[in-house]
Design a protein around this motif. Sequence first.
Motif, PDB file in Angstrom:
ATOM      1  N   MET A  11     -10.772  60.942  35.956  1.00 31.96           N
ATOM      2  CA  MET A  11     -11.832  60.663  35.132  1.00 31.96           C
ATOM      3  C   MET A  11     -11.862  60.495  33.928  1.00 31.96           C
ATOM      4  O   MET A  11     -12.432  61.496  32.819  1.00 31.96           O
ATOM      5  CB  MET A  11     -13.029  61.872  35.670  1.00 31.96           C
ATOM      6  N   ILE A  12     -12.773  59.699  33.485  1.00 32.39           N
ATOM      7  CA  ILE A  12     -13.214  59.479  31.919  1.00 32.39           C
ATOM      8  C   ILE A  12     -14.151  60.400  31.574  1.00 32.39           C
ATOM      9  O   ILE A  12     -15.583  60.706  32.016  1.00 32.39           O
ATOM     10  CB  ILE A  12     -12.979  58.127  31.328  1.00 32.39           C
ATOM     11  N   SER A  13     -13.882  61.111  30.009  1.00 35.05           N
ATOM     12  CA  SER A  13     -14.937  61.838  29.045  1.00 35.05           C
ATOM     13  C   SER A  13     -15.918  61.014  29.135  1.00 35.05           C
ATOM     14  O   SER A  13     -16.227  59.853  28.561  1.00 35.05           O
ATOM     15  CB  SER A  13     -14.510  62.347  28.290  1.00 35.05           C
ATOM     16  N   ASP A  14     -16.789  62.323  29.633  1.00 35.26           N
ATOM     17  CA  ASP A  14     -18.523  60.828  29.255  1.00 35.26           C
ATOM     18  C   ASP A  14     -18.523  61.273  27.389  1.00 35.26           C
ATOM     19  O   ASP A  14     -19.722  60.128  26.419  1.00 35.26           O
ATOM     20  CB  ASP A  14     -19.743  61.992  29.137  1.00 35.26           C
ATOM     21  N   ILE A  15     -18.211  62.193  26.191  1.00 30.62           N
ATOM     22  CA  ILE A  15     -18.518  61.178  25.489  1.00 30.62           C
ATOM     23  C   ILE A  15     -17.471  61.141  24.337  1.00 30.62           C
ATOM     24  O   ILE A  15     -17.439  60.921  23.126  1.00 30.62           O
ATOM     25  CB  ILE A  15     -18.344  63.397  25.020  1.00 30.62           C
ATOM     26  N   MET A  16     -16.791  60.168  24.837  1.00 30.67           N
ATOM     27  CA  MET A  16     -15.422  59.669  23.730  1.00 30.67           C
ATOM     28  C   MET A  16     -16.254  58.229  23.558  1.00 30.67           C
ATOM     29  O   MET A  16     -16.889  57.646  24.191  1.00 30.67           O
ATOM     30  CB  MET A  16     -13.922  59.546  25.188  1.00 30.67           C
ATOM     31  N   GLU A  17     -15.644  58.406  22.793  1.00 30.37           N
ATOM     32  CA  GLU A  17     -16.061  57.145  21.843  1.00 30.37           C
ATOM     33  C   GLU A  17     -15.521  56.016  21.794  1.00 30.37           C
ATOM     34  O   GLU A  17     -14.015  55.563  21.781  1.00 30.37           O
ATOM     35  CB  GLU A  17     -15.853  57.511  20.625  1.00 30.37           C
ATOM     36  N   PHE A  18     -15.817  54.693  22.458  1.00 33.69           N
ATOM     37  CA  PHE A  18     -15.230  53.335  21.796  1.00 33.69           C
ATOM     38  C   PHE A  18     -15.407  52.129  21.297  1.00 33.69           C
ATOM     39  O   PHE A  18     -15.936  50.906  21.764  1.00 33.69           O
ATOM     40  CB  PHE A  18     -15.735  53.246  23.559  1.00 33.69           C
ATOM     41  N   SER A  19     -16.388  52.249  19.926  1.00 31.52           N
ATOM     42  CA  SER A  19     -16.218  51.481  18.925  1.00 31.52           C
ATOM     43  C   SER A  19     -14.648  50.696  18.753  1.00 31.52           C
ATOM     44  O   SER A  19     -13.760  51.367  18.521  1.00 31.52           O
ATOM     45  CB  SER A  19     -17.019  51.843  18.613  1.00 31.52           C
ATOM     46  N   ALA A  20     -14.680  49.907  17.958  1.00 27.38           N
ATOM     47  CA  ALA A  20     -13.783  49.059  17.344  1.00 27.38           C
ATOM     48  C   ALA A  20     -13.543  50.581  15.897  1.00 27.38           C
ATOM     49  O   ALA A  20     -11.990  50.157  15.318  1.00 27.38           O
ATOM     50  CB  ALA A  20     -14.412  48.157  16.915  1.00 27.38           C
ATOM     51  N   ALA A  21     -14.031  51.383  15.398  1.00 29.92           N
ATOM     52  CA  ALA A  21     -14.062  52.236  14.553  1.00 29.92           C
ATOM     53  C   ALA A  21     -12.916  53.059  15.060  1.00 29.92           C
ATOM     54  O   ALA A  21     -11.855  53.480  14.379  1.00 29.92           O
ATOM     55  CB  ALA A  21     -15.052  52.509  13.214  1.00 29.92           C
ATOM     56  N   ASP A  22     -13.689  53.361  16.536  1.00 28.84           N
ATOM     57  CA  ASP A  22     -12.822  54.525  16.237  1.00 28.84           C
ATOM     58  C   ASP A  22     -11.475  53.968  17.283  1.00 28.84           C
ATOM     59  O   ASP A  22     -10.579  55.105  17.236  1.00 28.84           O
ATOM     60  CB  ASP A  22     -13.346  55.064  18.142  1.00 28.84           C
ATOM     61  N   PHE A  23     -11.282  52.782  17.554  1.00 32.96           N
ATOM     62  CA  PHE A  23     -10.132  52.425  18.537  1.00 32.96           C
ATOM     63  C   PHE A  23      -9.019  52.337  16.899  1.00 32.96           C
ATOM     64  O   PHE A  23      -7.795  52.741  16.817  1.00 32.96           O
ATOM     65  CB  PHE A  23      -9.766  51.026  18.748  1.00 32.96           C
ATOM     66  N   ARG A  24      -9.757  52.447  15.621  1.00 33.62           N
ATOM     67  CA  ARG A  24      -8.636  52.049  14.756  1.00 33.62           C
ATOM     68  C   ARG A  24      -8.412  52.937  14.184  1.00 33.62           C
ATOM     69  O   ARG A  24      -7.161  53.367  13.195  1.00 33.62           O
ATOM     70  CB  ARG A  24      -9.657  51.426  12.663  1.00 33.62           C
ATOM     71  N   ARG A  25      -9.100  54.073  13.747  1.00 36.96           N
ATOM     72  CA  ARG A  25      -8.919  55.081  13.838  1.00 36.96           C
ATOM     73  C   ARG A  25      -7.605  55.573  14.483  1.00 36.96           C
ATOM     74  O   ARG A  25      -6.300  56.907  14.306  1.00 36.96           O
ATOM     75  CB  ARG A  25     -10.322  56.305  13.426  1.00 36.96           C
ATOM     76  N   ARG A  26      -8.056  55.655  15.750  1.00 35.55           N
ATOM     77  CA  ARG A  26      -6.861  56.868  16.279  1.00 35.55           C
ATOM     78  C   ARG A  26      -5.550  55.828  16.540  1.00 35.55           C
ATOM     79  O   ARG A  26      -4.500  56.186  16.382  1.00 35.55           O
ATOM     80  CB  ARG A  26      -6.885  55.956  18.309  1.00 35.55           C
ATOM     81  N   ILE A  27      -5.899  54.195  16.181  1.00 31.24           N
ATOM     82  CA  ILE A  27      -4.149  53.880  16.392  1.00 31.24           C
ATOM     83  C   ILE A  27      -3.343  54.091  14.836  1.00 31.24           C
ATOM     84  O   ILE A  27      -2.819  54.623  14.843  1.00 31.24           O
ATOM     85  CB  ILE A  27      -4.172  52.433  16.116  1.00 31.24           C
ATOM     86  N   LEU A  28      -4.457  54.604  13.709  1.00 31.07           N
ATOM     87  CA  LEU A  28      -4.126  54.607  11.767  1.00 31.07           C
ATOM     88  C   LEU A  28      -3.173  56.550  11.488  1.00 31.07           C
ATOM     89  O   LEU A  28      -2.357  56.844  11.665  1.00 31.07           O
ATOM     90  CB  LEU A  28      -4.616  54.100  11.470  1.00 31.07           C
TER      91      LEU A  28
END
Length: 212
Positions: free
Chosen positions: A1-18
């Motif tokens: 089950m995925i967390s309800d508080i997890m963020e799915f913005s492009a900015a967060d995607f970029r931060r996770r990758i970097l």
Amino acid sequence: MISDIMEFSAADFRRRILSEGEGVAEREDPDNGDHVLNPGVRLVGEGIRLKDAAVLVPVVDYGDDARVIFTQRTATLRKHSGQISFPGGGVDQEDRSAEDAALRETEEEIGLSRSFVETVGRLPDYISGTGFRIKPVLATVRPGFELTLNPTEVDDVFEVPLSFLMNPDNHTRGSRIFQGRERFFYEMPYGKRYIWGITAGIVRSIYERFYS
């Protein structure tokens, strides 16, 4: 089950990758490819010359609801005809990098101008059972772009929410008989769209590295 508080913005995607993925493209990873679910069909080290290819994973910045662009390949293509894929193709000698190849192929296939795209990282090579060494280039895309499809390569283009793709509840394992053997793969049906095989495998790799 995925967390309800997890963020799915492009900015967060970029931060996770970097942050979490620094240097990931430079590391050899034997566990990225079709052979993960099919050890008996692994191509590496078996004398088969792999063809280099690059695909773009374009995450469009729609605020908190980032979406990923996919293409539906035409039925007349020689390889993977009619399947859902990321935009991309073979790496040419003129390409300066995998990023350059992925951006060029994306412009040629769907008309997405590289001026709207920021590449932010790359997964380790994905080895396909069909003989390709695929370099997945991860990118964010600024809205406002216009697309023009190349009808010889692409029948359609569509977007899927990043939140759907990064939810492991939407990842299932399927199988088909190929060349007399049962082959296993990930599948992620989205409405009438059937995302599976290499494309689903790359999505799964992103989830495992950056969202699990």
